[in-house]
Write an enzyme that holds these catalytic residues in place. Structure first.
Site, PDB file in Angstrom:
ATOM      1  N   ARG A  81     -46.562 -17.330   4.589  1.00  0.00           N
ATOM      2  CA  ARG A  81     -47.296 -17.918   3.473  1.00  0.00           C
ATOM      3  C   ARG A  81     -46.404 -18.725   2.543  1.00  0.00           C
ATOM      4  O   ARG A  81     -46.908 -19.562   1.786  1.00  0.00           O
ATOM      5  CB  ARG A  81     -48.066 -16.833   2.734  1.00  0.00           C
ATOM      6  N   GLU A 119     -44.754  -3.977   1.761  1.00  0.00           N
ATOM      7  CA  GLU A 119     -45.778  -3.117   1.167  1.00  0.00           C
ATOM      8  C   GLU A 119     -46.669  -2.568   2.265  1.00  0.00           C
ATOM      9  O   GLU A 119     -46.988  -1.397   2.285  1.00  0.00           O
ATOM     10  CB  GLU A 119     -46.628  -3.874   0.137  1.00  0.00           C
TER      11      GLU A 119
HETATM   12  P1  AMP Z   1     -42.743  -7.128   0.217  1.00  0.00           P
HETATM   13  O1  AMP Z   1     -41.699  -7.433   1.243  1.00  0.00           O
HETATM   14  O2  AMP Z   1     -43.178  -5.699   0.211  1.00  0.00           O
HETATM   15  O3  AMP Z   1     -42.346  -7.642  -1.137  1.00  0.00           O
HETATM   16  O4  AMP Z   1     -44.043  -7.900   0.649  1.00  0.00           O
HETATM   17  C1  AMP Z   1     -44.154  -9.245   0.407  1.00  0.00           C
HETATM   18  C2  AMP Z   1     -44.686  -9.961   1.618  1.00  0.00           C
HETATM   19  O5  AMP Z   1     -45.801  -9.295   2.181  1.00  0.00           O
HETATM   20  C3  AMP Z   1     -45.125 -11.329   1.211  1.00  0.00           C
HETATM   21  O6  AMP Z   1     -44.657 -12.220   2.218  1.00  0.00           O
HETATM   22  C4  AMP Z   1     -46.634 -11.257   1.183  1.00  0.00           C
HETATM   23  O7  AMP Z   1     -47.127 -12.352   1.924  1.00  0.00           O
HETATM   24  C5  AMP Z   1     -46.998  -9.934   1.823  1.00  0.00           C
HETATM   25  N1  AMP Z   1     -47.723  -8.977   0.955  1.00  0.00           N
HETATM   26  C6  AMP Z   1     -47.291  -7.766   0.556  1.00  0.00           C
HETATM   27  N2  AMP Z   1     -48.194  -7.124  -0.190  1.00  0.00           N
HETATM   28  C7  AMP Z   1     -49.250  -7.958  -0.289  1.00  0.00           C
HETATM   29  C8  AMP Z   1     -50.526  -7.891  -0.954  1.00  0.00           C
HETATM   30  N3  AMP Z   1     -50.917  -6.816  -1.679  1.00  0.00           N
HETATM   31  N4  AMP Z   1     -51.359  -8.945  -0.831  1.00  0.00           N
HETATM   32  C9  AMP Z   1     -50.995 -10.027  -0.101  1.00  0.00           C
HETATM   33  N5  AMP Z   1     -49.820 -10.141   0.529  1.00  0.00           N
HETATM   34  C10 AMP Z   1     -48.945  -9.134   0.445  1.00  0.00           C
HETATM   35 MG    MG Z   2     -45.664 -12.864   3.976  1.00  0.00          MG
END
Ligand code: AMP
Ligand code: MG
Length: 234
Positions: A81, A119
């Site tokens: 994204r 996440e």
């Molecule tokens: P993190 O590595 O846990 O910070 O997760 C971030 C990545 O996961 C980003 O690339 C987001 O595209 C996706 N992501 C994580 N949590 C969400 C959420 N609640 N809604 C949408 N995308 C998320």
């Molecule tokens: Mg992502």
């Protein structure tokens, strides 16, 4: 109009026009209507489907980075994204957009990050990669994604830039889920080597109100409708 809400963590003031524009557009979905088992899945499609908002985000970032005394030489976007947001900024700044991709996706000789969790957990911890030589010593890079959640993805990008010899100016995401302390993961990593890395997220979870829920109330059918079924309903 930025405020520092924690050390090296910056966000828009909720009374700024761009904050309101993002808040009105953003849709989140519950696990029943989303691809991942997180309480609020923030749909980047609700951003990309709003051209005025895309333009506003682009203009905000282009204006911001042009004013840096030493502007970025590269914009780096996270698979997938970050690829929707980074290029429009890079094109305007006239700098390369570099793809940080998951294992098995990038061409060439690659550097890989340490494995990381997100996440929403994938089957195996992921690694992120960058093509060797796409950035290097003297590069000043900005990392771009849609959401900062636990911060595993962001940290992988910091590792790739560091291991390329590049300097990271900041990490950017539209939404920061601050309760997951994603910036802190990087700030406390590796004896504080990234402890002063700026994280800019335009809005936090307070933008995802009940009214922003995209769930179809009362819908009990399958989430995906087949080609033939959809045709028959026309
Ligand atoms: P993190 O590595 O846990 O910070 O997760 C971030 C990545 O996961 C980003 O690339 C987001 O595209 C996706 N992501 C994580 N949590 C969400 C959420 N609640 N809604 C949408 N995308 C998320
Ligand atoms: Mg992502």
């Amino acid at each position: 109009p930025l405020k520092e809400v924690a050390p090296y963590c910056f966000t828009l003031s909720p009374d700024s026009p761009l904050w309101g524009q993002i808040q009105r557009a953003y849709r989140w979905y519950s696990p029943k209507f989303s691809p991942h088992d997180v309480p609020q899945f923030a749909d980047v499609g609700s951003i990309t489907e709003d051209p005025a908002l895309m333009r506003a985000i682009r203009d905000f970032l282009v204006d911001r980075y042009r004013k840096f005394p030493e502007p970025p030489t590269h914009i780096l976007g996270f698979d997938a994204r970050g690829f929707l947001l980074g290029p429009m900024v890079a094109v305007e700044l006239g700098v390369p957009f570099v793809l940080l991709r998951k294992a098995g996706k990038n061409a060439g000789v690659l550097i890989s990050s340490e494995p990381f969790e997100k996440e929403y957990k994938e089957k195996n911890p992921e690694v992120m990669t960058v093509r060797l030589g796409s950035i290097g010593k003297g590069s000043r890079v900005v990392l771009v994604d849609d959401v900062l959640a636990t911060g595993g993805t962001a940290l992988s990008g910091l590792q790739l830039a560091e291991a390329s010899g590049a300097t990271v100016l900041e990490f950017f995401a539209i939404l920061g889920l601050t309760f997951l302390k994603g910036a802190q993961l990087s700030h406390s990593y590796g004896n504080g080597r990234f402890s002063q890395l700026p994280f800019l997220t335009l809005v936090d979870e307070s933008a995802l109100t009940d009214a922003n829920c995209g769930d179809v109330v009362g819908y009990e059918g399958p989430r995906t409708i087949s080609y033939r079924e959809a045709l028959s309903r026309l």
